[in-house]
Design an enzyme around this catalytic site. Structure first.
Site, PDB file in Angstrom:
ATOM      1  N   GLY A  10       0.815  -1.219   0.000  1.00 41.63           N
ATOM      2  CA  GLY A  10       0.000   0.000   0.000  1.00 41.63           C
ATOM      3  C   GLY A  10       0.838   1.254   0.000  1.00 41.63           C
ATOM      4  N   ASN A  12       1.908   3.432  -2.730  1.00 43.79           N
ATOM      5  CA  ASN A  12       1.955   4.412  -3.813  1.00 43.79           C
ATOM      6  C   ASN A  12       1.651   5.827  -3.316  1.00 43.79           C
ATOM      7  OD1 ASN A  12      -0.900   3.050  -3.920  1.00 43.79           O
ATOM      8  ND2 ASN A  12      -1.197   5.100  -4.785  1.00 43.79           N
ATOM      9  N   ILE A  15       1.832   7.229   4.073  1.00 44.96           N
ATOM     10  CA  ILE A  15       2.925   6.748   4.924  1.00 44.96           C
ATOM     11  C   ILE A  15       3.795   5.744   4.178  1.00 44.96           C
ATOM     12  CG2 ILE A  15       3.479   5.479   7.035  1.00 44.96           C
ATOM     13  CD1 ILE A  15       0.817   6.575   8.188  1.00 44.96           C
ATOM     14  N   GLY A  16       3.160   4.851   3.418  1.00 43.56           N
ATOM     15  CA  GLY A  16       3.920   3.851   2.685  1.00 43.56           C
ATOM     16  C   GLY A  16       4.889   4.476   1.698  1.00 43.56           C
ATOM     17  N   SER A 139      -2.014   1.017  14.991  1.00 41.30           N
ATOM     18  CA  SER A 139      -2.484   2.331  15.415  1.00 41.30           C
ATOM     19  C   SER A 139      -2.713   2.322  16.914  1.00 41.30           C
ATOM     20  CB  SER A 139      -3.792   2.682  14.698  1.00 41.30           C
ATOM     21  OG  SER A 139      -4.400   3.831  15.278  1.00 41.30           O
ATOM     22  N   TYR A 163     -12.334   0.012  12.154  1.00 36.45           N
ATOM     23  CA  TYR A 163     -10.915   0.380  12.122  1.00 36.45           C
ATOM     24  C   TYR A 163     -10.211  -0.003  13.421  1.00 36.45           C
ATOM     25  CZ  TYR A 163      -6.654   3.071  11.456  1.00 36.45           C
ATOM     26  OH  TYR A 163      -5.335   3.428  11.329  1.00 36.45           O
TER      27      TYR A 163
END
Length: 239
Positions: A10, A12, A15-16, A139, A163
């Site tokens: 993930g 693109n 954070i990645g 998280s 989440y």
């Protein structure tokens, strides 16, 4: 010294993307995992010759299996896997009394089942590394302790069913996998990147992507074998 190899899912954007950039600057060969080929290739080309795009949809068993085969045909090991891909369905995900099961399932496919799929598929390659590492991006909202903390520093007021619970389950996956692999010297940890301004939260975070990525790199670069931890900048999160 042989160049280390990393895969970030993930990545693109957000954070990645920032982490791929920092890893490349630190000398890693980095594989940028993304499900959208156009966006993934564009991101990889922006980040230099040490970064390669790998088509990877963490919600799709066939995609993950195919990605692992493509990678294995090009490299014989993987030193660092960062399970970064994650979603928050703003406007759909919320209170436990009203959030639909379908919404929770959609979140879990990316935030929990995705990391499990990818870790299982790439584990044979990680086992071939001299110091393999799996880092799951979690998280503070996945901390059971903070979820029940009604103080100003706690997170009891942020009641988001899909989440939060997906991230709690992800930290448990990290704990259990670290137990399984401790004798193999593969380090498995969860990390909280902080409240970062990204598309996921409508750019509401107080940290920049660069600050978060640099904080993650501080842990990646830490010497010694460290496994079974839930890390945040400056210390550890309560489980």
């Amino acid at each position: 010294m042989k160049q280390k190899i990393a895969l970030v899912t993930g990545s693109n954007k957000g954070i990645g993307y920032g982490l791929v950039k920092e890893l490349a600057k630190a000398g890693y060969e980095v594989w940028l995992g993304a499900r959208n080929a156009d966006l993934g290739q564009k991101a990889a080309s922006e980040l230099g010759d040490q970064v390669h795009f790998l088509p990877l949809d963490v919600t799709d068993d066939k995609s993950v299996t195919a990605s692992a085969k493509v990678f294995a045909a090009k490299r014989d090991h993987l030193d660092l896997l960062v399970n970064n891909a994650g979603i928050y369905l703003m406007g759909k995900d919320g209170l436990p009394s009203t959030t639909s099961i379908d919404t929770v399932k959609e979140v879990y496919e990316v935030n929990l089942f995705g990391p499990i799929r990818v870790a299982q598929a790439f584990l044979p390659l990680i086992k071939k590394s001299k110091e393999g590492k799996i880092l799951n991006v979690s998280s503070g909202l996945g901390s059971l302790g903070l979820a029940l903390d009604h103080s100003p520093s706690g997170l009891a007021g942020v009641n988001i069913l899909g989440y939060n619970s997906s991230k709690a389950a992800l930290t448990m996956f990290s704990a259990l996998l670290s137990n399984e692999l401790k004798d193999s010297k593969i380090a498995v940890n969860s990390i909280c990147p902080g409240h970062v301004a990204t598309d996921l939260n409508g750019q509401s975070g107080h940290l920049t992507v660069e600050e978060s990525a640099q904080g993650i790199m501080e842990f990646v670069n830490r010497d010694g074998f460290t496994t079974g931890h839930f890390i945040k900048k400056g210390g550890e999160h309560p489980w």
